[in-house]
Scaffold this active site. Structure first.
Site, PDB file in Angstrom:
ATOM      1  N   GLY A  29       0.800  -1.224   0.000  1.00 12.97           N
ATOM      2  CA  GLY A  29       0.000   0.000   0.000  1.00 12.97           C
ATOM      3  C   GLY A  29       0.831   1.272   0.000  1.00 12.97           C
ATOM      4  CB  ALA A  30       1.842   4.020   1.199  1.00  7.59           C
ATOM      5  CG  HIS A  35       3.094   0.487  -5.376  1.00  2.00           C
ATOM      6  ND1 HIS A  35       3.193   1.581  -4.553  1.00  2.00           N
ATOM      7  CD2 HIS A  35       3.730  -0.532  -4.743  1.00  2.00           C
ATOM      8  CE1 HIS A  35       3.854   1.236  -3.457  1.00  2.00           C
ATOM      9  NE2 HIS A  35       4.197  -0.024  -3.539  1.00  2.00           N
ATOM     10  CE  LYS A 147      12.985   1.931  -3.697  1.00  3.51           C
ATOM     11  NZ  LYS A 147      12.548   1.190  -2.579  1.00  3.51           N
ATOM     12  CG  ASP A 148      11.887  -3.606  -3.201  1.00  7.27           C
ATOM     13  OD1 ASP A 148      12.393  -3.194  -2.165  1.00  7.27           O
ATOM     14  OD2 ASP A 148      10.879  -3.067  -3.720  1.00  7.27           O
ATOM     15  CD  GLN A 151      10.317  -7.827  -2.366  1.00  3.56           C
ATOM     16  OE1 GLN A 151      10.200  -7.671  -1.170  1.00  3.56           O
ATOM     17  NE2 GLN A 151       9.621  -7.127  -3.249  1.00  3.56           N
ATOM     18  CB  VAL A 174       8.564   4.311 -11.346  1.00  4.13           C
ATOM     19  CG1 VAL A 174       7.947   5.667 -11.651  1.00  4.13           C
ATOM     20  CG2 VAL A 174       8.036   3.254 -12.316  1.00  4.13           C
ATOM     21  CB  SER A 183      10.278   4.344  -1.587  1.00  9.05           C
ATOM     22  OG  SER A 183      10.073   3.717  -0.343  1.00  9.05           O
TER      23      SER A 183
HETATM   24  P1  AMP Z   1       5.988  -2.498  -1.607  1.00 10.70           P
HETATM   25  O1  AMP Z   1       4.612  -1.934  -1.475  1.00 10.70           O
HETATM   26  O2  AMP Z   1       7.068  -1.536  -1.215  1.00 10.70           O
HETATM   27  O3  AMP Z   1       6.126  -3.852  -0.975  1.00 10.70           O
HETATM   28  O4  AMP Z   1       6.215  -2.730  -3.152  1.00 10.70           O
HETATM   29  C1  AMP Z   1       5.349  -3.531  -3.905  1.00 10.70           C
HETATM   30  C2  AMP Z   1       5.967  -3.793  -5.247  1.00 10.70           C
HETATM   31  O5  AMP Z   1       6.187  -2.551  -5.922  1.00 10.70           O
HETATM   32  C3  AMP Z   1       7.348  -4.469  -5.133  1.00 10.70           C
HETATM   33  O6  AMP Z   1       7.460  -5.444  -6.167  1.00 10.70           O
HETATM   34  C4  AMP Z   1       8.293  -3.329  -5.353  1.00 10.70           C
HETATM   35  O7  AMP Z   1       9.545  -3.715  -5.879  1.00 10.70           O
HETATM   36  C5  AMP Z   1       7.523  -2.482  -6.359  1.00 10.70           C
HETATM   37  N1  AMP Z   1       8.003  -1.097  -6.328  1.00 10.70           N
HETATM   38  C6  AMP Z   1       8.138  -0.305  -5.239  1.00 10.70           C
HETATM   39  N2  AMP Z   1       8.668   0.888  -5.583  1.00 10.70           N
HETATM   40  C7  AMP Z   1       8.896   0.832  -6.926  1.00 10.70           C
HETATM   41  C8  AMP Z   1       9.441   1.742  -7.877  1.00 10.70           C
HETATM   42  N3  AMP Z   1       9.884   2.953  -7.529  1.00 10.70           N
HETATM   43  N4  AMP Z   1       9.511   1.359  -9.165  1.00 10.70           N
HETATM   44  C9  AMP Z   1       9.081   0.119  -9.539  1.00 10.70           C
HETATM   45  N5  AMP Z   1       8.552  -0.782  -8.696  1.00 10.70           N
HETATM   46  C10 AMP Z   1       8.462  -0.440  -7.407  1.00 10.70           C
END
Ligand code: AMP
Length: 279
Positions: A29-30, A35, A147-148, A151, A174, A183
């Site tokens: 989320g957020a 995303h 980004k991760d 992961q 992004v 993030s």
């Molecule tokens: P999170 O909500 O931080 O767990 O991220 C969910 C998914 O979105 C994960 O696969 C992250 O790698 C991806 N994600 C987060 N930030 C970015 C970004 N800036 N660019 C691309 N993918 C992202």
């Protein structure tokens, strides 16, 4: 857009849709444009797109980080609706983990470095939540951001261990206009810190440009000097590793696919980023 909180309801709906392809985007989320890029990719490649929003407690090694993780469900739903995301899954912790036995995974060397070394138990928590989500959603394809980067490598390894037929799709980072990787944790930065945090991308870009003229050690020192010169900014690590094995190098010649990885603390907010230096 359908919103489900219960596994049974989500499954009933997906089962009633027969053999349609399902794209899955797990998030905490957020939501931001990073995303949303994953949701758009899934929409383009599948009949049905499911996005989950779940702040997974078992992947947090720091309880303050969990307590302060931004939660903006109403705004998230508006964004997902604007993209015509088909389904949103919003399970509670109880719904996800009641009756589920948390497993201990072994990913070998790829989990022993960088995020794995600095956040104990983090990737095991990630592997468990993804295992659980794959059981529930049974996606055709699942989308993860570079980004991760580490992961993404862990999820690919997990997918193999599970002998799963899910296709794992990686998507580019992004960034904000100033280069800062988007993030959810950026929400916790002041405007001034967000502005200054562009130094992380600048530092990585500088290494990409000038690495040939520097040793690995010198490149690390240069990054740390540049970032830590800002008050409140502290580099937790800067590492150069092979993009496949994720094993750190001490010399540029050791690989032909090199990725720089960093974690930077801005006060209590921990930011990670990476950049392919050459491939
Ligand atoms: P999170 O909500 O931080 O767990 O991220 C969910 C998914 O979105 C994960 O696969 C992250 O790698 C991806 N994600 C987060 N930030 C970015 C970004 N800036 N660019 C691309 N993918 C992202």
């Amino acid at each position: 857009m359908l919103v489900f909180k219960k596994i049974d309801e989500l499954r009933n709906y997906l089962d009633s849709n027969g053999s349609k392809s399902v794209g899955f985007v797990p998030t905490m989320g957020a939501l931001h444009k990073g995303h949303l890029s994953l949701v758009e990719m899934s929409k383009a490649q599948n009949d049905i797109t499911v996005c989950s929003i779940f702040v997974n407690p078992i992947q947090f090694n720091n309880q303050d980080d969990l307590a302060n993780y931004p939660v903006t469900i109403d705004d998230d739903l508006v964004l997902l609706k604007s993209l015509k995301c088909d389904m949103v899954f919003l399970p509670s912790v109880k719904e996800m983990y009641d009756g589920y036995e948390v497993q201990s995974f072994d990913f070998g060397d790829i989990e022993k470095v960088m995020e794995g070394a600095h956040r104990e138990g983090h990737f095991n928590g990630v592997a468990n939540v993804i295992t659980r989500f794959f059981e529930i959603v049974k996606p055709t394809k699942a989308y993860f951001g570079e980004k991760d980067f580490q992961q993404l490598a862990i999820v690919k390894a997990l997918n193999e261990q599970l002998c799963s037929s899910v296709e794992i799709v990686g998507a580019p980072i992004v960034r904000e206009d100033n280069g800062l990787a988007m993030s959810s944790r950026n929400e916790r930065l002041t405007l001034e810190q967000r502005d200054k945090a562009s130094v992380i991308h600048q530092g990585l870009t500088c290494i990409k440009k000038y690495h040939n003229q520097l040793s690995v050690t010198k490149a690390k020192e240069m990054f740390v000097e540049q970032v830590n010169a800002l008050s409140g900014f502290e580099t937790e690590y800067i590492e150069f590793a092979d993009g496949n094995s994720l094993q750190p190098v001490t010399d540029w010649e050791e690989t032909n696919y090199l990725v720089a990885f960093c974690a930077v603390n801005v006060g209590p907010v921990r930011l990670i980023d990476n950049m392919t230096i050459f491939n």
